[in-house]
Design an enzyme around this catalytic site. Structure first.
Site, PDB file in Angstrom:
ATOM      1  N   PHE A 161     -13.760  55.089 -22.937  1.00 57.13           N
ATOM      2  CA  PHE A 161     -14.025  54.232 -21.844  1.00 57.13           C
ATOM      3  C   PHE A 161     -14.709  53.257 -22.170  1.00 57.13           C
ATOM      4  O   PHE A 161     -15.765  53.096 -22.912  1.00 57.13           O
ATOM      5  CB  PHE A 161     -15.138  55.151 -20.959  1.00 57.13           C
ATOM      6  CG  PHE A 161     -14.551  56.272 -20.240  1.00 57.13           C
ATOM      7  CD1 PHE A 161     -13.891  56.497 -19.003  1.00 57.13           C
ATOM      8  CD2 PHE A 161     -14.695  57.593 -20.988  1.00 57.13           C
ATOM      9  CE1 PHE A 161     -13.453  57.753 -18.652  1.00 57.13           C
ATOM     10  CE2 PHE A 161     -14.080  58.828 -20.321  1.00 57.13           C
ATOM     11  CZ  PHE A 161     -13.826  58.994 -19.236  1.00 57.13           C
ATOM     12  N   ASP A 162     -14.467  52.091 -21.619  1.00 53.76           N
ATOM     13  CA  ASP A 162     -15.253  50.882 -21.657  1.00 53.76           C
ATOM     14  C   ASP A 162     -16.601  51.172 -20.761  1.00 53.76           C
ATOM     15  O   ASP A 162     -16.577  52.107 -20.133  1.00 53.76           O
ATOM     16  CB  ASP A 162     -14.620  49.658 -21.142  1.00 53.76           C
ATOM     17  CG  ASP A 162     -15.347  48.287 -20.824  1.00 53.76           C
ATOM     18  OD1 ASP A 162     -16.188  48.013 -21.741  1.00 53.76           O
ATOM     19  OD2 ASP A 162     -15.454  47.670 -19.972  1.00 53.76           O
ATOM     20  N   GLY A 163     -17.508  50.263 -20.675  1.00 59.92           N
ATOM     21  CA  GLY A 163     -18.766  50.600 -19.965  1.00 59.92           C
ATOM     22  C   GLY A 163     -18.879  49.764 -18.649  1.00 59.92           C
ATOM     23  O   GLY A 163     -18.705  50.412 -17.556  1.00 59.92           O
ATOM     24  N   ASP A 279     -11.780  47.478 -18.105  1.00 61.20           N
ATOM     25  CA  ASP A 279     -11.348  46.693 -16.784  1.00 61.20           C
ATOM     26  C   ASP A 279     -10.932  45.180 -17.007  1.00 61.20           C
ATOM     27  O   ASP A 279     -10.382  44.422 -16.286  1.00 61.20           O
ATOM     28  CB  ASP A 279     -12.715  46.395 -16.101  1.00 61.20           C
ATOM     29  CG  ASP A 279     -13.807  45.468 -16.803  1.00 61.20           C
ATOM     30  OD1 ASP A 279     -14.429  44.613 -16.225  1.00 61.20           O
ATOM     31  OD2 ASP A 279     -14.142  45.871 -17.900  1.00 61.20           O
TER      32      ASP A 279
END
Length: 304
Positions: A161-163, A279
């Site tokens: 996951f990106d943050g 995102d």
């Protein structure tokens, strides 16, 4: 027959195009000639579709049901019900234990996420993904690229996951976009003890954590282990708020990569996730040549 419930399950709703390679059929669908598309699918009802972008992730998630059903996968598709026969036929041919589906014949299916209590929605349709995110459901647009299997980790579900704007809100990203890196770092230092608000995929990470804790406490060992990673452009000292936020949420993550602008693709190549969520489309484009990738259409980076 006992009543079936989704209350205690991780529910993944997935479009047929995200699960299988229906790119050729989709090109016909997008011409707007629905009858031609349906005729093509009918001619191939007994032809099993090839695996699609999210196939590997789904196959591994379903393996968590070896001792007790904890994961439910539902096909949620704009296809017509008869075309849905091919999707279910393909599931059987590939050994995927998927029993439920909703087919809406050209209409957006995202409204059915609510009764499904979906923990994740994967679709190649950006409008459906945006609608799902706006309604509060974790969702991502899969990038239609042939996925690579995580060959070294057959007994692990690996998700990265990106943050910011993915696990966390885009609060800090907005500061960076408006005032630059120095302001962003100062903002995060000043608020290092204040947990970030949750982002659109926080519920998914929570559900994965819960599944792993159940598996760890179970007397019968699970054939599949869940391993998660945070892969973010943050670097020290802005890393601290991210870690403290996860601590405040009581969420454990196995690996954290604070890359400070380095290309994420090379690091994902080493981690070998079954799926990566980000995102920002530039990071997704870098990742898609390495692994199956989902573009989370949320936050200021996707405001337009």
């Amino acid at each position: 027959m006992p009543k079936f419930t989704l209350e205690d399950k991780l529910v993944v709703a997935i479009s047929s195009r995200a699960l299988f390679d229906f790119e050729e059929e989709n090109r016909v669908f997008e011409t707007g000639d629905l009858s031609q598309y349906e005729a093509l699918q009918r001619s191939r009802l007994e032809t099993s579709a090839k695996p699609g972008v999210a196939f590997g992730l789904i196959r591994k998630l379903l393996a968590l049901n070896a001792h007790e059903q904890r994961v439910e996968v539902v096909i949620l598709s704009r296809s017509d019900p008869i075309s849905g026969l091919r999707a279910f036929h393909s599931c059987r041919e590939h050994g995927l234990a998927i029993e439920r589906g909703v087919f809406t014949r050209g209409r957006s299916p995202f409204a059915y996420l609510k009764p499904l209590r979906a923990s994740l929605f994967l679709s190649a349709n950006p409008d459906d993904v945006r609608a799902a995110l706006a309604a509060g459901f974790p969702a991502a647009r899969v990038l239609p690229e042939t996925p690579r299997a995580a060959s070294r980790y057959a007994d692990e579900i690996r998700i990265a996951f990106d943050g910011d704007a993915v696990l966390f809100s885009d609060e800090a990203e907005r500061v960076f976009q408006s005032d630059g890196l120095r302001a962003f770092v100062g903002h995060e230092i000043d608020k290092r003890n204040l947990p970030l608000p949750g982002g659109p995929l926080k519920p998914l990470l929570e559900a994965l954590n819960k599944l792993q804790r159940i598996a760890d406490d179970n007397e019968s060992p699970s054939p599949m282990h869940i391993r998660t990673a945070l892969v973010t452009a943050r670097s020290a000292p802005a890393h601290e708020r991210a870690i403290r936020t996860l601590m405040a949420w009581d969420i454990e993550i196995d690996e954290a990569m604070f890359l400070g602008g380095l290309d994420k693709g090379e690091f994902l190549r080493e981690f070998e996730p079954d799926f990566f969520f980000d995102d920002q489309i530039r990071h997704c484009e870098s990742a898609r040549v390495v692994t199956a990738t989902g573009h989370v259409l949320s936050g200021i980076a996707n405001a337009s």
